[in-house]
Scaffold this motif. Sequence first.
Motif, PDB file in Angstrom:
ATOM      1  N   PRO A 121       7.833  -0.233   8.963  1.00  0.00           N
ATOM      2  CA  PRO A 121       7.750   1.077   8.299  1.00  0.00           C
ATOM      3  C   PRO A 121       7.087   0.936   6.930  1.00  0.00           C
ATOM      4  O   PRO A 121       7.320  -0.037   6.208  1.00  0.00           O
ATOM      5  CB  PRO A 121       9.212   1.507   8.171  1.00  0.00           C
ATOM      6  N   GLY A 122       6.259   1.913   6.611  1.00  0.00           N
ATOM      7  CA  GLY A 122       5.507   1.862   5.358  1.00  0.00           C
ATOM      8  C   GLY A 122       4.137   1.249   5.507  1.00  0.00           C
ATOM      9  O   GLY A 122       3.335   1.279   4.564  1.00  0.00           O
ATOM     10  N   SER A 123       3.833   0.671   6.676  1.00  0.00           N
ATOM     11  CA  SER A 123       2.486   0.168   6.930  1.00  0.00           C
ATOM     12  C   SER A 123       1.523   1.351   7.040  1.00  0.00           C
ATOM     13  O   SER A 123       1.924   2.500   7.232  1.00  0.00           O
ATOM     14  CB  SER A 123       2.463  -0.661   8.217  1.00  0.00           C
ATOM     15  N   SER A 130       7.231   5.948  14.474  1.00  0.00           N
ATOM     16  CA  SER A 130       7.355   4.538  14.085  1.00  0.00           C
ATOM     17  C   SER A 130       7.616   4.350  12.601  1.00  0.00           C
ATOM     18  O   SER A 130       7.849   3.219  12.166  1.00  0.00           O
ATOM     19  CB  SER A 130       6.079   3.771  14.467  1.00  0.00           C
ATOM     20  N   GLY A 131       7.542   5.412  11.813  1.00  0.00           N
ATOM     21  CA  GLY A 131       7.685   5.252  10.368  1.00  0.00           C
ATOM     22  C   GLY A 131       6.460   4.642   9.732  1.00  0.00           C
ATOM     23  O   GLY A 131       6.507   4.117   8.620  1.00  0.00           O
ATOM     24  N   VAL A 132       5.324   4.688  10.439  1.00  0.00           N
ATOM     25  CA  VAL A 132       4.066   4.131   9.953  1.00  0.00           C
ATOM     26  C   VAL A 132       3.185   5.284   9.487  1.00  0.00           C
ATOM     27  O   VAL A 132       3.107   6.320  10.151  1.00  0.00           O
ATOM     28  CB  VAL A 132       3.371   3.317  11.065  1.00  0.00           C
ATOM     29  N   PHE A 177       4.907   2.039  -0.442  1.00  0.00           N
ATOM     30  CA  PHE A 177       5.825   2.471   0.607  1.00  0.00           C
ATOM     31  C   PHE A 177       6.468   1.335   1.396  1.00  0.00           C
ATOM     32  O   PHE A 177       7.493   1.546   2.034  1.00  0.00           O
ATOM     33  CB  PHE A 177       5.114   3.398   1.596  1.00  0.00           C
ATOM     34  N   SER A 178       5.870   0.145   1.404  1.00  0.00           N
ATOM     35  CA  SER A 178       6.410  -0.934   2.225  1.00  0.00           C
ATOM     36  C   SER A 178       7.465  -1.721   1.458  1.00  0.00           C
ATOM     37  O   SER A 178       7.243  -2.116   0.304  1.00  0.00           O
ATOM     38  CB  SER A 178       5.288  -1.870   2.675  1.00  0.00           C
ATOM     39  N   SER A 179       8.592  -1.993   2.116  1.00  0.00           N
ATOM     40  CA  SER A 179       9.655  -2.761   1.475  1.00  0.00           C
ATOM     41  C   SER A 179       9.245  -4.208   1.251  1.00  0.00           C
ATOM     42  O   SER A 179       9.875  -4.921   0.466  1.00  0.00           O
ATOM     43  CB  SER A 179      10.928  -2.704   2.330  1.00  0.00           C
ATOM     44  N   LYS A 180       8.174  -4.671   1.911  1.00  0.00           N
ATOM     45  CA  LYS A 180       7.678  -6.030   1.673  1.00  0.00           C
ATOM     46  C   LYS A 180       7.188  -6.192   0.236  1.00  0.00           C
ATOM     47  O   LYS A 180       7.282  -7.274  -0.350  1.00  0.00           O
ATOM     48  CB  LYS A 180       6.530  -6.351   2.633  1.00  0.00           C
TER      49      LYS A 180
END
Length: 651
Positions: A539-541, A577-579, A638-641
């Motif tokens: 998610p966030g990709s 997908s949250g993408v 947006f990405s938790s990474k």
Amino acid sequence: EAYEAIRSADHCEEWLTKDFQRLFSSYAKHSACLPGAILENVVCMTRWVFHGHVAGVLNTAEMLVKILTLAGTCLEDSKWPFTVDDVQYNFAKLALNWEDLDVGCKGLNRLGQKLPRDSPCPDEVSPELLLRVIWSPSPLMSRSGKEALGSKGFPASSSSDLSDSGSLGSSSSSSSGSSSDIRDRVTPGCTADFQRACIVNGGIVLPPDQAAVAAATHPSQLPSFMEAKAAATARVDGSRRWTVLGTCTEVGRSTEEVMIAGSEDDLEAVCEASPPAEDDVVGYVLNLPETSYNIWHNFHWLIPAVERVRDPSLGLGDAPQDRIQLILRYEKHEFSEYEWAEQKGGSAAALFTEQERRVKAATVLSRQQQELDAWTARQWPLLKLISSYPPQLIQTVKLRRFTKLLWGHNEMRADRELLHPRASTPTSTQLFRQALWSTARAELNHHVDSIWGPKDGPSRMPRLVLIQRALADKRGFENLEELAATSLDSLQYSNEVAWQVFLDLERRTILQQAAIFASSDVMVAAVGAAMAWMVVMEPGSQVLEWLPRHVPPSLYRCSELWNEDPIGMFGGLGRLSGVHHVCLRSEAEPLTAKERAKRWRGTKSTVTDAYWRKTNLLVDPPKFHRWVADALRRVKRFSSKFNPSTHQSGG
């Protein structure tokens, strides 16, 4: 925007000079679900109301009702801005009020004759009349819980006009009282959990106490296509009964005929030759519309099926795939005019002997088994998420008992927002990702290291993958070298991205493909099935979908805005997908407001327009760079990474 759409709808004039039957035939041949067709007719109907063109109003209203015959359940099950009741309600309003719209009595029928009328010719169309006949929601109660008659936003005069006519009810209370019966229709179920069932010669046999469970897979008031099936199978064999199970697939709903034993003794008599049920093995029957190698199609049943077997309420433990026997209901539909004549009792029955029919059936089954075996070998890494055992064709199961037999999966549709509670959600995709990693973590990590090297952690750069199709296969990037030199290389040089191009995706194994996308933060690709792999991205990709130049807006919705195509083929997968997804056109300049307003004009498209998938992409380099740079900025946001405080599902 609505006004601009109506004003630019100059095709409405052309429609009046054409054969309406031919237009309807075009809808019937080229559309599976018809919200766009309905909307473009609503636009034309509104245009004719504004122009006082009563023949145009009536003809278009008639077309709207005809279109409903093609809609099946797709309007009622999905979140569109109109319902079947809305179309019928507005048709009724015009049928009752058209004489007041016919200024100067100029209305003609298709034979050029004046429309007969019982009232004097009006001199003008009053604002009150326009408000009464303009498109508006039906006052019948909707499933979303809106109030019925008299709600704010509904024309106050609409219900009274209809009631006074004596055609549609005498009072708002009576209409409201019956509305819930009409609008709150039960959506056919997609799943069922059966106890003590058996499969005999490919047919499911249920104990008598499971009849109610079977009935839950379809509503008490069956849609017409299911009603016909139920009527055809309502046979009586002693105390045994026949019914149908409803199932949801990406290509629509279908049914399976099943037998309900007349008693416990009867169940034992039918299943007596089968070995005792294995308590640890749960049968899972799935409807497989096609043995497709197209990953977009496969995800539409794989994701909800994985979610189904991992439902904690089933009590299958942490490794449910070790207890599931997957049984596929797969029939590759073939049509023979002789067989059709035979079913209808025609003279062709004599063309096939019983022996010939058996041989033909055996040949078809053998071919289907070979197709299934080849498909299983390729898809095995994903099938293992459901079952550790090779799948069986239901037609090949001669005798087998199950203490528990699962049927069907929830409905997943990227191309529409489903209303009913049996629809897949972003949680479904999240469970699929978790199952994939828990089942194949070691192999996935090996492939990730081989792609990017053994470097990971919070300090790594965002990763971008670009999928390049062979130019001979079309929808490849013609100027890929230029795009790389002017954008990707410079971004990598400034340590903003690590990127790779994949030219051979289709030749890689399923897990290699999964690893490519699961380890990436940004995907860049031309429209195509490979983009469906976004479901394994975190998610966030960010996903950039590119179209060739000059694709008619009516043939493919491409908004060029982030997350603005939530019911597109790939925008819908992003929603589930949250993408984050954006569809982009290869041209440098965006569509004008007038061009965007014409995006619903499907009937204006030509045969040549439909071949846009057979062209390559020449993408404007500055535009490509702007959007790639924006995607990289969004990943860090947006990405938790890259932003540990982010806990979102995309949007």
